[in-house]
Motif scaffolding. Structure first.
Motif, PDB file in Angstrom:
ATOM      1  N   GLU A 140     -10.575   8.164  -0.539  1.00  0.00           N
ATOM      2  CA  GLU A 140     -10.378   7.622   0.803  1.00  0.00           C
ATOM      3  C   GLU A 140     -11.127   6.290   0.933  1.00  0.00           C
ATOM      4  O   GLU A 140     -12.249   6.147   0.430  1.00  0.00           O
ATOM      5  N   ARG A 149       0.867  -1.174   0.000  1.00  0.00           N
ATOM      6  CA  ARG A 149       0.000   0.000   0.000  1.00  0.00           C
ATOM      7  C   ARG A 149       0.909   1.231   0.000  1.00  0.00           C
ATOM      8  O   ARG A 149       1.794   1.353   0.842  1.00  0.00           O
ATOM      9  N   ARG A 160      -4.672  13.116  -1.534  1.00  0.00           N
ATOM     10  CA  ARG A 160      -3.955  11.892  -1.176  1.00  0.00           C
ATOM     11  C   ARG A 160      -4.228  10.830  -2.231  1.00  0.00           C
ATOM     12  O   ARG A 160      -5.384  10.567  -2.566  1.00  0.00           O
ATOM     13  N   THR A 178       0.817  12.299  -0.334  1.00  0.00           N
ATOM     14  CA  THR A 178       0.046  13.502  -0.022  1.00  0.00           C
ATOM     15  C   THR A 178       0.693  14.688  -0.705  1.00  0.00           C
ATOM     16  O   THR A 178       1.885  14.944  -0.514  1.00  0.00           O
ATOM     17  N   ARG A 227      -3.355   6.746  -3.680  1.00  0.00           N
ATOM     18  CA  ARG A 227      -3.068   5.426  -3.107  1.00  0.00           C
ATOM     19  C   ARG A 227      -2.830   4.402  -4.214  1.00  0.00           C
ATOM     20  O   ARG A 227      -3.634   4.293  -5.141  1.00  0.00           O
ATOM     21  N   GLN A 274       0.835   5.493  -0.096  1.00  0.00           N
ATOM     22  CA  GLN A 274       0.029   6.707   0.026  1.00  0.00           C
ATOM     23  C   GLN A 274       0.932   7.930  -0.134  1.00  0.00           C
ATOM     24  O   GLN A 274       1.970   8.028   0.516  1.00  0.00           O
TER      25      GLN A 274
END
Length: 858
Positions: free
Chosen positions: A166, A126, A139, A130, A141, A128
């Motif tokens: 999200e 994973r 953000r 920003t 992913r 992420q």
């Protein structure tokens, strides 16, 4: 082998341990082909954990419990980490989290990395990131069951996914609103590019689009050469088409965007935009052009560009800051025809839109001091509707304004203010407006109880018959005003403000008296040709006596009588000088106590006048506010400037043309800072008849309720001497309601309540029918009903941290002025997937005839 932690515990030290290890030297082949790294001088791998196990036999160090490994700007966290000093490899398991130097976070179930964390394999990855984009935090992913890092510059995801949404907090397993799934995703941190192979766009877990291969800049990229999001077009005159912008990053501070648009009915529309940012500002240039293949899709001249093959535009904008007080710039628009920008939906912020459209080109120089202001501009107005005649539009150059305030000399105190203005304009053709005839002029038939006014033709200018809204030729005026005022408050609380001013105006008028329409004006209008001067001294006194009472919980109540006296000579040369900037005269509560109620410099108020009124206000501890004002203006001596109309009849039927003016009033209530009710009106002085009335409400209920709205009703009585033969009445309203934090609906409407009196669109046909058969079966005018929606829009949409979707229907009141064969009824669909791009789709709807009945849709 002995646990280092056991030794430290026996010494009574803390459980959190830190160990600095030198990196492995040389280059060797590790498991699965992972290379070791060569340590730089002084570089160390810092290991922290609750427990450290040092195995001398295997030359490894194992960290357990809150393990953290630091190498330079990167940090690796996990439940358990084993570091093999011999091979320079790091094995991390359990809640593994790798924080990059740029703040990006990589998580996984298991990682096998080199000891600089740049290369290795990751399971259940994973990622992420920003970034800040357009003032908001975004953000992104990435996820994949397995991924490989190479040199810290490239990450390859097998069967990965990408999204900016999200995850659902209550159900993390639920698919995001949108995501891209691909057999392979390659993220190159060096080129900041993401490559997708065999990819599918999914919305709510449902595949909606397939792309075998595409690439896009990663979210950290602000500028990069490549294709931008395509835009789709669909309309009757243009057909269906697609725009494919190509962005060229020429340098960090300038770029070029090429946008070809292929249209099925009109061919290729080419656009190019160059932008350049400098240390002191920026400028841009945009060129657009098309050689049309179907010009007949547009209305013929003079209502459209139906005969033109090539059409185009040039636009430019510049802003430069000379220093912290001075700036200069320009906004320029040039078009081959007045309908091009609207027909091809080319956006330009210099275009103003109401019932009609115009593009305003200007160049300016502005300076601002602590108590001074300077502005110099030049204007070129391009009418963009079918009703505009360009020869009547003025070229204004220059317009210079200067305003300076200083403290008065010690002998008199107060404030001294200097205001100066220089304006010069040139117009090729005089602009007339015919006044409505009454029954005494010709005839005024009545149908369904509604009289039918006829407008006079201005074959020869005569007062009471025609207005001159703009005079052909060159008109230059220089104005200067010096004023002083000072306030005194006595022991009783009375406030006295004496003031004085001296206004000087110099006019240089060179009217054009020959040519089409121009030769009709001068003989009767008696315009002063050449130089003319005007002087207006003024002395006056403003008096206010507020009575204040505090009623505790009922608030503070204030009653304030207001009186004002102005003494000055009569205005001279009324009607013999052009009036370009003072034609808009509205007498209401906002102008009651103005020293000069004219809106511009071309007119100046004269004569002895008193302005009388009173206001009452209430302010409560809970935030309730109420204000009531009422008053009138009285001409005491001299010539009433508003009684004698100039070339545009400014002042007549304003409520100020009689010795005692109409009454004006205002009523405002604000229960709190979010809601305001306001009404203002003008009442006839003799019978209290309502001559002008406006009322409305603005409300914003957030955060208590997800609703904001505004609604206003307006009524203005007829002003035939100004060209308005009928009263005007209408309603405008707009509202936005947030159904949820993500879903919203909005709408606005403009309702013309006097459309049934407006005969402009049917005048020619109706008059012809009436003359041919005045008592026949053909009605002179059909009543379309009292309510007419002149303009409306409504729609809704969804917005969250990663997606914006909106649908709007727009019915514009400028339909008959845009040069196309159908009404301007448009459905606009906009979809934005943040970090990927956005797409707009506009579709004209309806095939009804234009409201002027000239042409029907094809």
């Amino acid at each position: 082998m002995r646990k280092v932690a056991d030794i430290l515990r026996s010494a009574g030290l803390a459980a959190a341990l830190t160990l600095a290890l030198p990196l492995a030297g040389g280059v060797g082949a590790g498991a699965q082909g992972l290379p070791t790294v060569t340590a730089k001088p002084g570089e160390k791998l810092l290991v922290e954990a609750d427990e450290l196990i040092y195995d001398n036999d295997r030359n490894t160090v194992t960290a357990r419990g809150n393990a953290e490994l630091h190498y330079g700007p990167r940090t690796l966290q996990a439940d358990r980490v084993r570091y093999d000093r011999g091979t320079g490899r790091v094995f991390a398991e359990g809640n593994v989290r790798l924080t990059e130097a740029d703040g990006g976070v990589v998580t996984g179930a298991r990682m096998e990395l080199t000891d600089d964390f740049k290369t290795g394999f990751i399971d259940q990855l994973r990622v992420q990131q920003t970034v800040e984009r357009r003032g908001e935090t975004v953000r992104t992913r990435f996820s994949a069951p397995r991924a490989e890092r190479v040199g810290g510059e490239q990450t390859s995801f097998d069967y990965g996914s990408y999204t900016a949404c999200e995850p659902c907090k209550n159900a993390p397993e639920t698919p995001p609103l949108w995501q891209i799934r691909a057999q392979k995703i390659i993220h190159n941190n060096e080129t900041h590019t993401v490559y997708f192979e065999e990819s599918t766009l999914e919305v709510a877990g449902i595949p909606v689009a397939y792309l075998p291969y595409f690439e896009a800049p990663d979210p950290t990229v602000r500028r990069k050469t490549g294709f931008l999001t395509p835009r789709f077009v669909s309309s009757t005159p243009l057909g269906r088409g697609v725009s494919l912008p190509y962005f060229v990053d020429l340098a960090p501070n300038y770029d070029l965007t090429l946008t070809p648009t292929l249209l099925s009915r009109q061919g290729l529309l080419a656009q190019a935009e160059f932008r350049h940012r400098l240390d002191t500002g920026f400028y841009n240039i945009r060129l657009s052009g098309i050689s049309q293949t179907t010009p007949s899709a547009f209305l013929p001249s003079p209502l459209g560009a139906g005969e033109r093959d090539f059409r185009g535009s040039v636009e430019s904008q510049g802003r430069f800051y000379i220093n912290d007080r001075w700036r200069t710039g320009w906004d320029l628009v040039g078009v081959t025809d007045k309908w091009f920008l609207d027909n091809y939906r080319i956006r330009n912020q210099t275009i103003t839109t109401d019932y009609f459209r115009e593009a305003v080109s200007t160049a300016y120089l502005t300076g601002q001091g602590d108590r001074s202001w300077f502005d110099m501009r030049a204007f070129y107005f391009k009418g963009l509707s079918s009703f505009d005649w360009q020869k009547q539009q003025p070229i204004v150059a220059p317009v210079i304004d200067y305003d300076k305030r200083v403290n008065g000399p010690p002998e008199i105190g107060g404030e001294v203010r200097f205001q100066g203005n220089i304006t010069s304009l040139t117009r090729e053709t005089t602009q007339y407006q015919g006044l409505p005839r009454t029954a005494s002029y010709l005839f005024s038939p009545s149908v369904n109880g509604v009289s039918f006014p006829l407008y006079q033709t201005c074959t020869v200018f005569a007062r009471g018959t025609c207005l001159i809204q703009g005079l052909a030729g060159t008109d230059t005026r220089a104005s200067a005003q010096l004023s002083w005022r000072r306030s005194f408050i006595d022991d009783w609380g009375q406030k006295f403000t004496p003031f004085a001013s001296l206004r000087l105006d110099a006019f240089f008028v060179n009217p054009s008296l020959s040519g089409y329409q121009n030769e009709l004006a001068p003989a009767v209008a008696k315009i002063d040709d050449g130089f003319a001067g005007r002087v207006m001294p003024t002395v006056g006194l403003d008096y206010r006596y507020p009575f204040v009472a505090n009623f505790g919980g009922l608030g503070v109540h204030t009653l304030e009588p207001i009186g004002q006296v102005l003494v000055r000579p009569s205005e001279t040369r009324i009607g013999r000088l052009p009036n370009e900037d003072a034609q808009s005269l509205v007498f209401d509560d906002t102008s009651l106590f103005e020293w000069d109620k004219f809106s511009g410099y071309d007119r100046v108020e004269g004569g002895v006048r008193t302005n009388l009124g009173a206001q009452y206000s209430v302010v409560t501890p809970s935030g309730w506010y109420t204000n009531i004002l009422f008053g009138e203006s009285i001409q005491l001596a001299g010539v009433n400037s508003f009684r004698r109309g100039d070339l545009a009849n400014t002042g007549l039927e304003s409520g100020l043309e009689t010795r005692r003016s109409d009454f004006v009033g205002r009523f405002q209530v604000s229960p709190n800072q979010n809601i305001t009710f306001i009404s203002r009106a003008r009442f006839d002085q003799s019978n209290f008849h309502v001559a002008r009335f406006e009322t409305g409400v603005t409300a914003r209920f957030a955060p208590f309720a997800p609703l904001s709205l505004s609604a206003f009703y307006s009524y203005y009585e007829a002003q035939p001497l100004l060209g308005y033969s009928r009263y005007r009445e209408g309603i405008t309203a707009s509202a936005t309601y947030n159904i949820t934090p993500n879903w919203f609906v909005s709408g606005s409407v403009l309702v013309d309540l006097t459309h049934y009196l407006d005969v402009r669109n049917t005048y020619n046909d109706a008059l012809t029918s009436y003359i041919a058969n005045p008592i026949g079966a053909v009605p002179l005018y059909q009543n379309p009903g009292r309510f007419y929606v002149a303009g409306a829009s409504f729609g809704g949409g969804y917005q969250d941290e990663c997606t914006t979707v909106s649908v709007n229907y727009i019915n514009s009141p400028i339909a008959t002025a845009t040069g196309v064969r159908e009404r301007n009824q448009t459905v606009l669909l906009r979809v934005e997937l943040k970090t990927l791009g956005e797409a707009d789709l506009r579709q004209n709807v309806g095939t009804a005839t234009t409201s002027d009945g000239i042409a029907s849709a094809r």
